[in-house]
Scaffold this motif. Structure first.
Motif, short mmCIF file in Angstrom:
data_model
loop_
_atom_site.label_atom_id
_atom_site.label_comp_id
_atom_site.label_asym_id
_atom_site.label_seq_id
_atom_site.Cartn_x
_atom_site.Cartn_y
_atom_site.Cartn_z
N TYR A 139 -1.62 -7.25 11.42
CA TYR A 139 -2.32 -6.82 10.21
C TYR A 139 -1.48 -5.86 9.39
O TYR A 139 -2.00 -5.02 8.67
N TYR A 140 -0.17 -5.99 9.46
CA TYR A 140 0.72 -5.03 8.79
C TYR A 140 0.63 -5.11 7.27
O TYR A 140 1.00 -4.17 6.59
N LYS A 141 0.13 -6.20 6.71
CA LYS A 141 0.00 -6.29 5.25
C LYS A 141 -1.26 -5.58 4.74
O LYS A 141 -1.31 -5.19 3.59
N ASP A 142 -2.25 -5.45 5.59
CA ASP A 142 -3.49 -4.76 5.22
C ASP A 142 -3.59 -3.48 6.05
O ASP A 142 -4.26 -3.43 7.08
N ARG A 143 -2.91 -2.44 5.58
CA ARG A 143 -2.78 -1.22 6.37
C ARG A 143 -4.10 -0.49 6.54
O ARG A 143 -4.31 0.17 7.55
N GLN A 193 -5.79 -2.24 9.33
CA GLN A 193 -5.03 -1.97 10.54
C GLN A 193 -5.31 -0.55 11.06
O GLN A 193 -5.44 -0.35 12.26
N ASP A 208 3.18 5.13 6.56
CA ASP A 208 3.60 3.98 5.77
C ASP A 208 2.73 3.80 4.54
O ASP A 208 3.21 3.48 3.45
N GLN A 209 1.43 4.00 4.71
CA GLN A 209 0.51 3.85 3.58
C GLN A 209 0.80 4.89 2.51
O GLN A 209 0.80 4.58 1.32
N VAL A 240 3.97 3.83 0.65
CA VAL A 240 3.72 2.73 -0.29
C VAL A 240 2.99 3.25 -1.53
O VAL A 240 3.32 2.85 -2.66
#
Length: 132
Positions: free
Chosen positions: A60-64, A67, A121-122, A125
């Motif tokens: 689910y790395y694209k939807d942090r 996740q 990471d979020q 971004v």
């Protein structure tokens, strides 16, 4: 970190959390037994859900945001897993914790580290989106 937690979850099925004597047959006396994730139904269910949940959560790395929430739920489940281990050891007459009990104790630590990394990471971004 999640892969480390998943490996720890799978290894709990093989290695014991607690070893001690059970009173199965009064005529034969206490029997040495090992408490693993495959010992009781609840430990099997929690162990499988935890291990598979961690492996699915990796992708689910694209939807942090999702996740992060799944990781928080897995942290709670791993703490419940430790409580169930603690309660399951009470049926033993005597015994000791195994060194491999650290596998079950390391899972929430790895998941907390993974959650912290996801949040970082979020934020990275979001700050990069502000610059665009």
């Amino acid at each position: 970190w999640m892969l480390c937690a998943a490996v720890c979850g799978v290894l709990t099925f093989r290695f014991s959390f607690f070893s001690g004597h059970l009173q199965k047959d009064p005529a034969k006396g206490p029997v040495l037994d090992f408490l693993t994730a495959a010992s009781t139904v609840w430990l099997v269910i929690i162990g499988v859900v935890l291990s598979l949940g961690i492996l699915v959560d990796i992708f689910y790395y694209k939807d942090r945001k999702r996740q992060t929430w799944i990781t928080i739920a897995l942290i709670v489940l791993s703490l419940v897993n430790i409580v169930v281990y603690w309660m399951a050891r009470k049926v033993y007459l005597d015994g000791t914790f195994s060194l491999s009990a650290l596998l079950a104790l390391a899972m929430p630590v790895f998941l907390v580290l993974a959650c912290r990394g996801i949040i970082k990471d979020q934020k990275l971004v979001k700050s990069a989106d502000r610059l665009r």
